[in-house]
Design an enzyme around this catalytic site. Structure first.
Site, PDB file in Angstrom:
ATOM      1  N   ASP A 241      -0.457   4.107   1.003  1.00  0.00           N
ATOM      2  CA  ASP A 241      -1.227   5.551   1.824  1.00  0.00           C
ATOM      3  C   ASP A 241      -0.232   4.970   3.215  1.00  0.00           C
ATOM      4  O   ASP A 241       0.186   4.340   3.106  1.00  0.00           O
ATOM      5  CB  ASP A 241      -2.369   4.665   2.196  1.00  0.00           C
ATOM      6  CG  ASP A 241      -3.075   3.527   2.485  1.00  0.00           C
ATOM      7  OD1 ASP A 241      -1.792   2.554   1.678  1.00  0.00           O
ATOM      8  OD2 ASP A 241      -3.951   4.020   3.318  1.00  0.00           O
TER       9      ASP A 241
ATOM     10  N   ASP B 212       6.515   1.807   7.628  1.00  0.00           N
ATOM     11  CA  ASP B 212       5.107   1.082   7.044  1.00  0.00           C
ATOM     12  C   ASP B 212       4.215   2.367   5.875  1.00  0.00           C
ATOM     13  O   ASP B 212       3.478   2.478   6.132  1.00  0.00           O
ATOM     14  CB  ASP B 212       4.045   0.919   7.736  1.00  0.00           C
ATOM     15  CG  ASP B 212       2.509   0.031   8.021  1.00  0.00           C
ATOM     16  OD1 ASP B 212       2.964  -0.475   6.754  1.00  0.00           O
ATOM     17  OD2 ASP B 212       1.616   0.698   8.640  1.00  0.00           O
TER      18      ASP B 212
ATOM     19  N   HIS C 204       0.355  -1.148  -0.330  1.00  0.00           N
ATOM     20  CA  HIS C 204      -0.205  -0.076  -0.150  1.00  0.00           C
ATOM     21  C   HIS C 204       0.413   1.037   0.235  1.00  0.00           C
ATOM     22  O   HIS C 204       2.210   1.496   1.119  1.00  0.00           O
ATOM     23  CB  HIS C 204      -0.861   0.400   1.284  1.00  0.00           C
ATOM     24  CG  HIS C 204       0.131   0.052   2.548  1.00  0.00           C
ATOM     25  ND1 HIS C 204       0.009   1.001   3.537  1.00  0.00           N
ATOM     26  CD2 HIS C 204      -0.181  -1.348   3.626  1.00  0.00           C
ATOM     27  CE1 HIS C 204       0.320   0.469   4.331  1.00  0.00           C
ATOM     28  NE2 HIS C 204       0.122  -0.083   4.306  1.00  0.00           N
TER      29      HIS C 204
ATOM     30  N   GLU D 179      -5.124   0.980   2.890  1.00  0.00           N
ATOM     31  CA  GLU D 179      -5.080  -0.040   3.406  1.00  0.00           C
ATOM     32  C   GLU D 179      -4.807   0.764   4.951  1.00  0.00           C
ATOM     33  O   GLU D 179      -5.673  -0.632   5.696  1.00  0.00           O
ATOM     34  CB  GLU D 179      -3.869  -0.827   3.204  1.00  0.00           C
ATOM     35  CG  GLU D 179      -3.726  -2.653   4.211  1.00  0.00           C
ATOM     36  CD  GLU D 179      -3.005  -1.590   5.597  1.00  0.00           C
ATOM     37  OE1 GLU D 179      -3.427  -2.795   6.289  1.00  0.00           O
ATOM     38  OE2 GLU D 179      -2.741  -1.332   5.651  1.00  0.00           O
ATOM     39  N   GLU D 180      -4.590   1.593   5.038  1.00  0.00           N
ATOM     40  CA  GLU D 180      -4.410   2.503   6.314  1.00  0.00           C
ATOM     41  C   GLU D 180      -6.412   2.002   6.930  1.00  0.00           C
ATOM     42  O   GLU D 180      -6.131   3.478   8.110  1.00  0.00           O
ATOM     43  CB  GLU D 180      -3.271   3.212   6.657  1.00  0.00           C
ATOM     44  CG  GLU D 180      -2.435   2.840   6.056  1.00  0.00           C
ATOM     45  CD  GLU D 180      -1.826   1.819   7.158  1.00  0.00           C
ATOM     46  OE1 GLU D 180      -2.740   1.648   8.356  1.00  0.00           O
ATOM     47  OE2 GLU D 180       0.044   1.646   7.898  1.00  0.00           O
TER      48      GLU D 180
END
Length: 378
Positions: free
Chosen positions: A70, A101, A68, A135-136
């Site tokens: 984001d 991340d 991801h 994703e977040e």
């Protein structure tokens, strides 16, 4: 000193303020690099979320990297030692929101594939990239929608590495070869509001619920298995009343979550909880949110390749664990393929001064490239 290819790409991605669901051009950067390698690109925009699916090759097996672009919000800028979207190296660590991340992983994936294809232009099978900007966030229009699109046309991923930060102390010390399932219940128990001095004229839903809630909280749902701990039932939120000390509440709201192993299913959990509430003769409404089923990759070519790839870089094999929260791997696992997670050390994810060791980016790139060699080199 000139940055290495993976460090330069990681810096470029980190500099883009792609807070969920924004992508801020990160995917365009990746797409440009992948197009140059002969990937066919399919951009999939669902509502406010940008995704892309890239594929090189038409043959099986289909190996994919997933990740991801984001990131979570940076929070208060004054708490950071450096600006979160101005990537900076301090004492061998690359600082910036998304460094661990998971923009670092994305850079490693792209560079690993570039190096692999340079040496193996006619590799076996196919290579894919499944990238999202959701994703977040609520995970509604991201990976799950791309997976549904691929499955509808019979294009299933056989093997997938998700670049989530799986490591704890040293990059590659932990590979996640599965994740627990997650289900959330929002329970509203109905009563009758009234004055605390006249309880006979009211019906306190808190009192009515306590025995049932206690039973659910102390239930042994299962004993786990060789790969998963026992199922966990937790209550994160409760609410009732008006705030006044002399009013019996008319409703009692309880939110609970279960993280469950492959010993259980959503259906069994719903049935058992409903039976418990009904046994206690509660008047209630219950809304469910199914966050994902558990998945497990306990054997197979992918797991063998990843373990070997890590061992070749670290001279030690990784631990295989299923701990932690959910990830987009749960959606990809619906395709029936093998799914594992391998990424940077997770000590600073979602924190101020998020960072990743620069040398770890080089090592992770080697691990990804070695995995490709084990699986797809002729």
């Amino acid at each position: 000193m000139t940055d290495s290819p993976v460090l330069a790409l990681a810096k470029d991605l980190i500099s883009r303020q792609s807070v969920t669901p924004e992508d801020a051009g990160c995917q365009d950067v990746m797409i440009e690099r992948l197009k140059a390698l002969g990937f066919e690109i399919e951009v999939m925009v669902f509502e406010d979320t940008t995704n892309f699916w890239a594929r090189r090759g038409t043959e099986a097996p289909l190996f994919a990297f997933a990740g991801h672009t984001d990131v979570v919000p940076a929070g208060k800028l004054e708490q950071w030692d450096t600006h979160p979207f101005e990537p900076t190296i301090i004492d061998g660590y690359l600082h910036g929101r998304g460094a661990a991340d998971m923009k670092g992983s994305l850079a490693c994936m792209v560079v690993a594939v570039e190096r692999f294809i340079a040496e193996n232009p006619d590799h076996k099978g196919s290579i894919g990239f499944l990238i999202t900007s959701d994703e977040e966030g609520p995970f509604i229009n991201g990976t799950v929608r791309v997976v549904e699109t691929l499955m509808d046309r019979g294009e299933n991923i056989d093997m997938c590495i998700v670049g989530e930060p799986s490591s704890t102390e040293v990059v590659g010390d932990v590979v996640k070869n599965g994740r627990r399932g997650s289900i959330t219940g929002d329970l509203t128990v109905k009563g009758t509001q009234g004055h605390v001095a006249y309880p006979h004229l009211a019906n306190n839903p808190v009192h009515q619920s306590l025995m049932a809630i206690h039973e659910l909280a102390t239930t042994e749902w299962d004993q786990g298995n060789d790969y998963f701990p026992p199922t966990s039932f937790q209550i994160p939120n409760v609410s009732a009343g008006t705030g006044a000390s002399n009013v019996i509440p008319g409703e009692f709201n309880v939110q609970f979550n279960l993280r469950f192993s492959t010993e259980l299913s959503n259906e069994v959990i719903v049935q058992r909880i409903t039976e418990t509430l009904d046994k206690h003769e509660l008047d209630y409404d219950l809304k469910w949110t199914f966050n994902g089923d558990p998945f497990l990759t306990d054997t197979g070519a992918l797991l063998d390749a990843v373990v070997a790839a890590v061992d070749e870089v670290n001279s030690t094999k990784p631990a295989l664990l299923t701990t932690g929260g959910t990830s987009d791997g749960r959606f990809i696992a619906r395709m029936g393929g093998q799914v594992v997670e391998l990424g940077p050390v997770n000590a600073t994810i979602h924190k101020v001064n998020e960072c990743v060791k620069v040398d770890d980016l080089e090592k992770l790139t080697d691990m990804y490239e070695n995995t490709l060699k084990h699986l797809l080199a002729k």
